[in-house]
Design a protein around this motif. Structure first.
Motif, short mmCIF file in Angstrom:
data_model
loop_
_atom_site.label_atom_id
_atom_site.label_comp_id
_atom_site.label_asym_id
_atom_site.label_seq_id
_atom_site.Cartn_x
_atom_site.Cartn_y
_atom_site.Cartn_z
N ASP A 205 0.87 -1.18 0.00
CA ASP A 205 0.00 0.00 0.00
C ASP A 205 0.91 1.23 0.00
O ASP A 205 2.01 1.19 0.56
CB ASP A 205 -0.88 -0.01 1.26
N ILE A 206 0.45 2.30 -0.62
CA ILE A 206 1.27 3.51 -0.65
C ILE A 206 1.14 4.27 0.68
O ILE A 206 2.10 4.86 1.16
CB ILE A 206 0.86 4.40 -1.86
N ARG A 207 -0.05 4.22 1.27
CA ARG A 207 -0.23 4.91 2.56
C ARG A 207 0.02 3.95 3.70
O ARG A 207 -0.69 2.97 3.85
CB ARG A 207 -1.65 5.42 2.68
N LEU A 208 1.02 4.28 4.49
CA LEU A 208 1.34 3.42 5.63
C LEU A 208 1.32 4.28 6.89
O LEU A 208 1.53 5.49 6.82
CB LEU A 208 2.71 2.78 5.41
N PRO A 209 1.06 3.65 8.03
CA PRO A 209 0.91 4.46 9.24
C PRO A 209 2.16 5.25 9.62
O PRO A 209 2.07 6.33 10.20
CB PRO A 209 0.58 3.43 10.33
N ASP A 210 3.34 4.73 9.28
CA ASP A 210 4.56 5.44 9.69
C ASP A 210 5.32 6.02 8.50
O ASP A 210 6.52 6.29 8.58
CB ASP A 210 5.47 4.49 10.50
N GLY A 211 4.65 6.20 7.39
CA GLY A 211 5.32 6.78 6.22
C GLY A 211 4.56 6.42 4.96
O GLY A 211 3.36 6.22 5.01
N ILE B 113 4.79 -4.26 -6.48
CA ILE B 113 3.48 -3.75 -6.93
C ILE B 113 2.97 -2.76 -5.89
O ILE B 113 2.86 -3.11 -4.71
CB ILE B 113 2.46 -4.91 -7.09
N ALA B 114 2.66 -1.57 -6.35
CA ALA B 114 2.11 -0.56 -5.42
C ALA B 114 0.59 -0.62 -5.46
O ALA B 114 0.00 -0.93 -6.49
CB ALA B 114 2.59 0.82 -5.83
N MET B 115 -0.04 -0.33 -4.30
CA MET B 115 -1.51 -0.23 -4.25
C MET B 115 -1.83 1.15 -3.67
O MET B 115 -1.25 1.53 -2.66
CB MET B 115 -2.11 -1.27 -3.31
N SER B 116 -2.73 1.86 -4.34
CA SER B 116 -3.05 3.18 -3.80
C SER B 116 -4.48 3.56 -4.12
O SER B 116 -5.17 2.85 -4.86
CB SER B 116 -2.10 4.22 -4.38
#
Lengths: 195, 136
Positions: B51-57, B75-78
């Motif tokens: 995932d592109i959005r992560l809790p610490d960055g 593979i990116a997920m966003s």
């Protein structure tokens, strides 16, 4: 419709124009309803604002003689005044306009936020962009995530069924739970977009 | 094949993991950037699905940090990203970019691509080691 709910609708409509707005009552010294831009302009949370006395935040006066004359000549029972609003976050005084009714209700509107030229057309565009960004963010945070989970939950059950494994009641319940959460999210988002 | 799944949405993790396991992958889950970086240092992964959005960055910074340490197909997920974001995710080292919500079929398609690239890579390495041509 009460003045409070009418003002609430107006406040939310003014968000579209990047205009911070609040309804207060002088006698009760309370802020009654406000919009998102107002919260951003004064830099405080909803709960914090509920606890504040109106007189701690809104200061009337500094009206030009022309404006006083205009207000006195007007047959309208609404008294127009200039005012300033104290930013809780920075302590800065923000300029605005107040519209006071004789029964003590005052509608206060601040100058547009985040707009350099101050033109209404630009303010409207900027407000719409802000709203689009906010909705995009909210959609991703809730519905898009829930949809991914739901799609893969169904796929997992489908693959299981194809392999001769019937889903358990708990698995079907969880699926229904995911669907309900998504319905709630959509309902909440729809509610937010209503003016 | 082993997949590192980097995602912090609980339900998504649960069902994506089960789906990938049903497809025959071994799945390691990391809920944030820090644990993902640790996992990459400790294991060898064939695919990274992050995932592109992560809790610490964010997954972009993560990929910048780990790209040199792993050859995994990334593979990116966003969410609803712009073209510029997708270009950026490729520039930091993701080979594919999935926009949420994506379908299981779309993920299968990307994973097939990853397997193909992995197989080619393995064959290329084999040829290189035996001194034969690099052309497949």
């Amino acid at each position: 419709m009460s003045i409070s709910s009418e003002s609430n609708a107006i406040c939310r409509g003014l968000d579209e124009f990047c205009l911070p707005a609040v309804l207060m009552h002088i006698g009760r010294d309370r802020l009654l309803t406000w919009n998102r831009n107002f919260l951003e302009a004064v830099g405080c949370a909803e709960e914090e604002l509920q606890a504040l006395a109106a007189s701690e935040l809104v200061f009337f006066g500094a009206t030009s003689p022309e404006e006083i004359a205009e207000s006195e000549e007007s047959p309208s029972p609404i008294h127009l005044d200039s005012c300033t609003i104290r930013s809780v976050a920075t302590g800065n005084m923000l300029p605005g306009r107040s519209f006071r009714r004789e029964d003590g209700y005052v509608f206060v509107m601040l100058d547009p936020v985040g707009i350099e030229s101050g033109s209404i057309a630009e303010a409207k565009l900027a407000g719409q962009q802000l709203e689009r960004d906010r909705m995009k963010e909210a959609l991703h945070r809730t519905v898009a995530q829930q949809l991914v989970a739901l799609q893969f939950a169904v796929e997992v059950l489908k693959i299981g069924l194809e392999g001769g494994r019937a889903p358990t009641t708990a698995e079907v319940d969880r699926l229904a739970g995911l669907l309900n959460e998504m319905v709630d999210s959509i309902r909440a988002l729809t509610q937010e977009t209503k003016i | 094949m082993t997949i590192l799944l980097i995602e912090n949405h609980e339900d998504t993790v649960t069902y994506l993991k089960r789906f990938l396991e049903q497809l025959g992958y071994e799945v390691v889950v990391a809920a944030d950037m820090m644990s993902a970086a640790k996992a990459v240092n400790a294991h060898r992964f064939d695919v990274i699905l992050s995932d592109i959005r992560l809790p610490d960055g964010d997954g972009l910074t993560l990929m910048e940090r780990i790209r040199g340490k792993t050859e995994a197909y990334a593979i990116a997920m966003s969410g609803l990203e712009s073209d510029a974001d997708i270009v950026r995710s490729h520039s930091v080292g993701y080979q594919d970019h999935l926009i949420k919500p994506f379908t299981p079929d779309k993920l299968r398609e990307v994973l097939k691509k990853a397997e193909l690239v992995g197989t080619r890579g393995a064959r290329r390495n084999l040829h290189s080691r035996s001194g034969t041509s690099d052309i497949i």
